[in-house]
Design an enzyme around this catalytic site. Structure first.
Site, PDB file in Angstrom:
ATOM      1  N   ASP A 222       0.843  -1.195   0.000  1.00  0.00           N
ATOM      2  CA  ASP A 222       0.000   0.000   0.000  1.00  0.00           C
ATOM      3  C   ASP A 222       0.882   1.251   0.000  1.00  0.00           C
ATOM      4  O   ASP A 222       1.925   1.279  -0.652  1.00  0.00           O
ATOM      5  CB  ASP A 222      -0.896  -0.055   1.241  1.00  0.00           C
ATOM      6  CG  ASP A 222      -2.231   0.630   1.044  1.00  0.00           C
ATOM      7  OD1 ASP A 222      -2.247   1.868   0.992  1.00  0.00           O
ATOM      8  OD2 ASP A 222      -3.256  -0.068   0.949  1.00  0.00           O
ATOM      9  N   HIS A 263      -3.407   6.122   3.880  1.00  0.00           N
ATOM     10  CA  HIS A 263      -4.257   5.009   3.472  1.00  0.00           C
ATOM     11  C   HIS A 263      -3.758   3.683   4.036  1.00  0.00           C
ATOM     12  O   HIS A 263      -4.520   2.891   4.614  1.00  0.00           O
ATOM     13  CB  HIS A 263      -4.294   4.962   1.941  1.00  0.00           C
ATOM     14  CG  HIS A 263      -5.198   3.922   1.369  1.00  0.00           C
ATOM     15  ND1 HIS A 263      -4.765   2.664   1.020  1.00  0.00           N
ATOM     16  CD2 HIS A 263      -6.509   3.960   1.045  1.00  0.00           C
ATOM     17  CE1 HIS A 263      -5.765   1.968   0.509  1.00  0.00           C
ATOM     18  NE2 HIS A 263      -6.844   2.736   0.520  1.00  0.00           N
ATOM     19  N   ASN A 355     -13.847   0.563  -6.416  1.00  0.00           N
ATOM     20  CA  ASN A 355     -14.899   1.520  -6.061  1.00  0.00           C
ATOM     21  C   ASN A 355     -15.617   2.091  -7.276  1.00  0.00           C
ATOM     22  O   ASN A 355     -16.097   3.218  -7.237  1.00  0.00           O
ATOM     23  CB  ASN A 355     -14.297   2.689  -5.263  1.00  0.00           C
ATOM     24  CG  ASN A 355     -13.734   2.261  -3.938  1.00  0.00           C
ATOM     25  OD1 ASN A 355     -14.006   1.163  -3.460  1.00  0.00           O
ATOM     26  ND2 ASN A 355     -12.929   3.112  -3.333  1.00  0.00           N
ATOM     27  N   SER A 424     -11.260  -0.650  -0.058  1.00  0.00           N
ATOM     28  CA  SER A 424      -9.975  -0.675   0.646  1.00  0.00           C
ATOM     29  C   SER A 424     -10.166  -0.996   2.116  1.00  0.00           C
ATOM     30  O   SER A 424      -9.311  -1.613   2.747  1.00  0.00           O
ATOM     31  CB  SER A 424      -9.290   0.689   0.543  1.00  0.00           C
ATOM     32  OG  SER A 424      -8.554   0.809  -0.640  1.00  0.00           O
TER      33      SER A 424
END
Length: 645
Positions: A222, A263, A355, A424
């Protein structure tokens, strides 16, 4: 070589102190780079691409299609464009109880059959108590403080309900009720746990009774994780007691994979946030280790090549589970090759579905990956969640509360605990559940996925529902309890059958051979086979290390060191009982115990082959041969130790 840009799959960042402001700033964002710049609403516009990249797509939610009104004629829905038209939505299950609530409130499920509690009047003497017992045909057993309280445990011959009704009317009795079991409840003391509806939804507290992820390493590929204090970067306060192993930064080419975007830290928190530490929030597999692998820059963008490298690096450096809360539309062969490599090394790969509100993105839709869609608190599919082929399971992805960084990870500041939306946020719930399962010895990636799918709560079993939810909504508690129960049953059955066989063989060779049906044999056999206290998770939480140790078979103790160590089964082979035999064969009293340990080890090895849940470092065939050979040797050692000569 063309490199597709991959964004992290989160959605809206909602800070507790600025929800209104955040809501006003929300804008739809392009989720992937395309040859021509794209606007957030899906239409092309000059110069939009760089602007969107600068706004960090990992923190934004795309503009999505509206949903169909159930009252609209079906032909209207059918005439809508496939990607941005009217989408059908399953009926929500709003008001459905959280995991285990109905069963926990079912009092009779905890009652002990045939027994009741009788609270006699305090002034009743022994003679009057005896008369009461005769009148109701009760067998009374005093409690520890019965001399003061006159409370007795009674065994009832016949229907309990009728006896209780009669006792309630007797003037000699103050109260009479069923005797019921109670169990210990582990409730983490993290103050924000009450806001983490998503943890309750996946059955976190019940799952912790069975597993907490000890010995498992989860790689978060990530934006990095706030795992260390290094240079201007600081470790996130609510990761203080979470162990982080060394990672790699593919953006800056260093072993310091610090998070400069936020994130990755938020994602990592769902997996292994420090829990029961009195601060912040909780994580699902809070005893697991985190491996930060940074492949996305401070704006949340990366490439398929870097992600592929990150997956390979994690798999080659000890990761047992890999979480990928990122993706794009490119079905990259390079990415698929890296995933195949990880799976071949026994690594579970979990990825967000995306998404877009449309088809599942990659690597969520890649072969061998557990693709995760997002749901809300009412078990409805999130409007932003991608759906279709590639969704294996759903998990909470709306208003997911976890710690992240502030000031881009630089400087010591009060870390925020925002609620983010996105697939996520859904994927790490599944990665955390996978870590719990690996911590129970289920190391084959397919077996882990099967266990997750088998435990999932089905909210829509139609063909359309499967495209939204896959097997259902993640229920980590159900998955780990099923696995624990299966392990116990298979190992106990194997133990009993092998003990009977060995005892028979020993007596056939020597008429006065020791019997295996004695405590000195059975206790070591239980310790090596199913675990001496294999039943512990149904009574006490395995959060406590002592309980965890006693509940594990001897062969599983190496899991506390690391799942990668356990793959070699160093504690499940004939060498240990053989060594004990060579040292203590002259001590006749110890022979039954060594025989029991040998049979228990053979039962464990039998279960490894029978269940097919373990990945062998040299391949499955080598694993089967190893288990079969060592089990046979253990049985021979057991028969030898049962000899009285």
């Amino acid at each position: 070589m063309h490199k597709s840009r991959l964004p992290c799959w989160s959605g809206t960042a909602i800070h507790p102190t600025g929800r209104a402001l955040a809501a006003s700033l929300l804008a739809a964002a392009a989720l992937v780079a395309v040859p021509a710049p794209a606007r957030a609403d899906g239409t092309d516009a000059p110069g939009a691409g760089p602007a969107l990249a600068a706004r960090s797509p990992g923190m934004l939610e795309p503009l999505l299609p509206r949903y169909a009104d159930p009252g609209l004629p079906s032909d209207i829905a059918a005439s809508s464009p496939p990607s941005f038209g009217i989408l059908s939505e399953p009926v929500a299950t709003e008001g459905e109880p959280l995991y285990g609530l109905a069963s926990e409130l079912d009092e009779t499920s905890y009652d002990i059959p045939g027994q009741i509690v009788v609270d006699a009047r305090d002034d009743l003497d022994d003679g009057a108590l005896a008369a009461l017992a005769r009148d109701f045909s009760l067998h009374l057993f005093p409690t520890a403080l019965a001399s003061k309280t006159r409370i007795q445990i009674a065994t009832v011959d016949g229907p309990i309900g009728a006896t209780l009704q009669r006792l309630a009317k007797d003037p000699r009795v103050e109260a009479a009720e069923p005797l019921a079991r109670v169990r210990a409840f582990f409730v983490a003391n993290d103050p924000l746990l009450k806001e983490q509806w998503h943890m309750a939804r996946v059955g976190a507290e019940r799952a912790w009774d069975f597993a907490t992820g000890r010995g498992v390493t989860v790689a978060v590929v990530d934006t990095g994780i706030a795992c260390e204090t290094h240079g201007p970067f600081v470790k996130a306060p609510d990761l203080a007691s979470t162990e982080c192993v060394e990672g790699w930064n593919f953006v800056n080419k260093t072993n310091h994979a610090n998070d400069d975007q936020g994130h990755g830290t938020h994602v990592a928190g769902t997996i292994a946030q420090s829990t029961n530490n009195g601060i912040g929030a909780a994580g699902l597999a809070f005893h697991a280790r985190l491996m930060p692998v940074k492949v996305l820059n401070e704006n949340g963008w990366g490439t398929t090549a870097d992600v592929a490298d990150g997956i390979r690096w994690a798999a080659d450096n000890g990761a047992d589970v890999i979480n990928l809360s990122l993706g794009g539309p490119r079905n990259s062969k390079v990415l698929q090759s890296a995933i195949d490599h990880a799976i071949s090394r026994g690594v579970v790969v979990v990825a967000a579905a995306g998404n877009t509100g449309g088809r599942v993105q990659y690597p969520g839709a890649s072969d061998g990956v557990i693709g995760v869609s997002a749901t809300d608190a009412n078990d409805k599919i999130a409007r932003f969640s991608s759906r279709g082929q590639g969704v294996d399971v759903a998990a909470p992805g709306v208003n997911v509360t976890q710690q992240t960084i502030c000031n881009r990870g630089r400087g010591d500041c009060e870390a925020p605990y925002p609620a983010y939306n996105g697939t996520s946020m859904a994927a790490p719930h599944v990665a955390g559940a996978a870590a719990l399962l690996v911590g129970l010895g289920v190391s084959d990636p397919r077996a882990v996925e099967d266990a997750i799918r088998a435990g999932a709560r089905v909210v829509d079993s139609s063909d359309g529902g499967k495209l939204l939810y896959g097997a259902g909504i993640l229920d980590a508690a159900s998955s780990v309890e099923r696995v624990t129960q299966t392990h116990a049953v298979v190992r106990i059955v194997a133990l009993l059958l092998l003990a009977a066989w060995v005892g028979r063989r020993a007596r056939k060779k020597e008429a006065d051979a020791a019997s295996p049906w004695r405590a000195s044999f059975l206790l070591p056999a239980l310790a090596a086979g199913p675990g001496l206290f294999f039943f512990a998770p149904w009574l006490l939480s395995r959060v406590d290390l002592a309980v965890d140790l006693l509940a594990r078979p001897i062969a599983d103790l190496d899991l506390l060191i690391g799942a990668s160590v356990h793959r070699w089964l160093p504690l499940a082979n004939a060498l240990i009982p053989l060594g004990l035999t060579s040292l203590f064969f002259g001590v006749k009293k110890l022979r039954p115990a060594i025989a029991g340990l040998s049979v228990g080890t053979a039962a464990y090895l039998t279960s490894v082959v029978a269940l097919g849940e373990v990945t062998g470092p040299l391949g499955q065939l080598a694993l089967v041969v190893w288990c079969a050979g060592n089990a046979a040797a253990c049985l021979w050692i057991a028969r030898t130790n049962l000899s009285t000569r």
